[in-house]
Design an enzyme around this catalytic site. Structure first.
Site, PDB file in Angstrom:
ATOM      1  N   LYS A 116       0.806  -1.221   0.000  1.00  0.00           N
ATOM      2  CA  LYS A 116       0.000   0.000   0.000  1.00  0.00           C
ATOM      3  C   LYS A 116       0.839   1.271   0.000  1.00  0.00           C
ATOM      4  O   LYS A 116       0.440   2.293  -0.546  1.00  0.00           O
ATOM      5  CB  LYS A 116      -0.954   0.002   1.193  1.00  0.00           C
TER       6      LYS A 116
ATOM      7  N   GLU B  47      -9.683   6.660   3.690  1.00  0.00           N
ATOM      8  CA  GLU B  47     -10.569   5.698   4.339  1.00  0.00           C
ATOM      9  C   GLU B  47      -9.752   4.427   4.572  1.00  0.00           C
ATOM     10  O   GLU B  47      -8.775   4.167   3.862  1.00  0.00           O
ATOM     11  CB  GLU B  47     -11.778   5.385   3.449  1.00  0.00           C
TER      12      GLU B  47
ATOM     13  N   SER C 257       1.626  -9.876  -1.105  1.00  0.00           N
ATOM     14  CA  SER C 257       1.250  -8.472  -0.912  1.00  0.00           C
ATOM     15  C   SER C 257       1.542  -7.906   0.470  1.00  0.00           C
ATOM     16  O   SER C 257       1.773  -6.708   0.604  1.00  0.00           O
ATOM     17  CB  SER C 257      -0.232  -8.278  -1.250  1.00  0.00           C
TER      18      SER C 257
END
Ligand SMILES: *Cc1c(COP(=O)(O)O)cnc(C)c1O
Length: 403
Positions: free
Chosen positions: A101, A123, A389
């Site tokens: 991310k 968010e 990930s």
């Protein structure tokens, strides 16, 4: 006629939207009128700003020295032996803050600075995107406000503490099911109320155009590195398969991006089946979804016949989303990406297996990608890349209940 031209254009390039933000029939920008100025500003400026040399330089320096890129491409020997093929793990779990991310948040914060925005909102569901955003805001001295469902705040206490320690304000979303989609609604409301000084960092390849394209480009560093690393290791830049889990689809978009036009590379996306496809407690959007509009773009989403968004379920908070980005909806529809799914139970088993086999504890989201290995037949000389990930520290409380 016009529509046909767009479709044709997109057949030729599946990785990028047309100038209206459509991937085939999916995408666009369906937003309240109050947001037009913000979204139009982004649409007009994102390619120019991110294409500037000074931007690219600053981004690559931060990706290298702050996020820890390039992440290794690890040849997983014991797993390879087990499946009688060659398996490589793209180690996004080794990024700062523990997942892919941060690739996107660094990019978007640098963009926000160039747009003159000093206030960042985001968010978050599990808190991973919130932590990545709070981290980069702290680094750059920007105000950071993270919206999070009240229920998620309760479930994800360590990440809430991280965000606060990093100086962010965490605001609970008290409406609806008090989870991710409610937090997203709150963030959009806040953006409407602060149009001038605020940039909204969306954490996946979802939202109105240009977000899906912008986030995919920031995450495309994953496949760019895979090409270079595989070339060095094997003499060929292309793997036979790339496998990634899909929530909104950002790690998959990044891992697929530079292979989408390489038709010989098999691309496999793995959705969360939750308790099972027919259980009513699932998040397998492509299997059950229909076309609709969610969070600013037209895509596939799980909804009732009269258009109410269905409550999703997955053991992993990062895959617990009722939609999928428009890029993926089109890749699914065009048959370019094979969509598979894994249940909560299969993901758990895959996580424990990876831990014991390779010494890596994956995030629960990531474990879904490993869960489908048993369902695919590989050849001895295939080169299979799995996008790892994120790491599993955040999921220890869940894993502990199964030890
Ligand atoms: C958030 C998250 C995901 C799901 O989001 P995508 O946008 O689909 O990548 C997957 N894995 C990890 C580790 C995450 O934190």
């Amino acid at each position: 006629m016009y529509k046909k031209l767009i479709m044709k254009n997109n057949k030729n390039n599946l990785s990028r939207p047309d100038k209206h933000g459509y991937y085939g029939e999916f995408g666009g920008a369906y937003i309240p009128e109050m947001l037009f100025p913000n979204v139009e500003e982004l649409q007009k400026k994102y390619k120019k700003i991110t294409g500037e040399n000074s931007f690219k330089k600053e981004l690559s320096l931060l990706l290298k020295d702050f996020a820890g890129r390039p992440t290794p491409l690890f040849h997983a020997e014991r797993l390879s032996k087990e499946f009688n093929t060659n398996i490589y793990l793209k180690r996004e779990d080794l990024c700062h803050t523990g997942a892919h991310k941060i690739n996107n948040t660094i990019g978007q914060v640098l963009l926000a600075e160039r747009l003159g925005k000093k206030r960042i909102i985001a968010e978050t569901g599990a808190g991973q995107h919130g932590v990545a955003t709070a981290t980069v805001c702290a680094l750059r001295g920007l105000e950071c406000i993270v919206f999070m469902g009240a229920k998620d705040i309760e479930r994800q206490a360590p990440n809430v503490a991280r965000m606060k320690m990093l100086g962010a304000t965490v605001i609970p979303a008290l409406s609806g099911s008090q989870t991710l989609k409610d937090a997203t609604n709150e963030a959009i409301r806040d953006w409407i109320n602060h149009p001038h000084n605020t940039h909204y960092i969306i954490g996946s390849v979802v939202g109105p155009h240009p977000y899906p394209d912008m986030v995919a480009r920031f995450q495309s560093i994953i496949s760019k590195e895979i090409r270079q690393q595989l070339l060095k290791e094997t003499g060929d830049r292309c793997p036979s398969h790339v496998i990634a889990c899909v929530g909104g689809g950002s790690n998959a978009a990044g891992a697929f991006y530079h292979f989408i036009e390489e038709k010989k590379v098999k691309l496999i996306a793995v959705e969360a089946a939750g308790m099972g496809l027919t259980s009513g407690k699932t998040a397998a959007t492509t299997q059950l979804g229909t076309t609709g509009i969610l969070h600013g773009s037209k895509s596939l989403l799980m909804q009732t016949a009269d258009g109410q968004v269905t409550e999703p379920h997955s053991i992993s908070a990062g895959l617990d989303y009722p939609g999928i980005g428009p890029l993926h909806a089109n890749l699914f529809k065009q048959g370019r990406v094979l969509f598979k799914n894994a249940t909560d139970e299969e993901a758990l088993q895959a996580a424990f297996h990876l831990a014991k086999t390779e010494g890596i504890i994956p995030a629960l989201e990531t474990a879904h990608a490993f869960a489908v290995l048993k369902d695919i037949s590989f050849k001895k000389n295939d080169r299979v890349v799995i996008c790892l990930s994120g790491r599993g520290d955040k999921d220890l409380a869940t894993y502990m209940t199964y030890l």
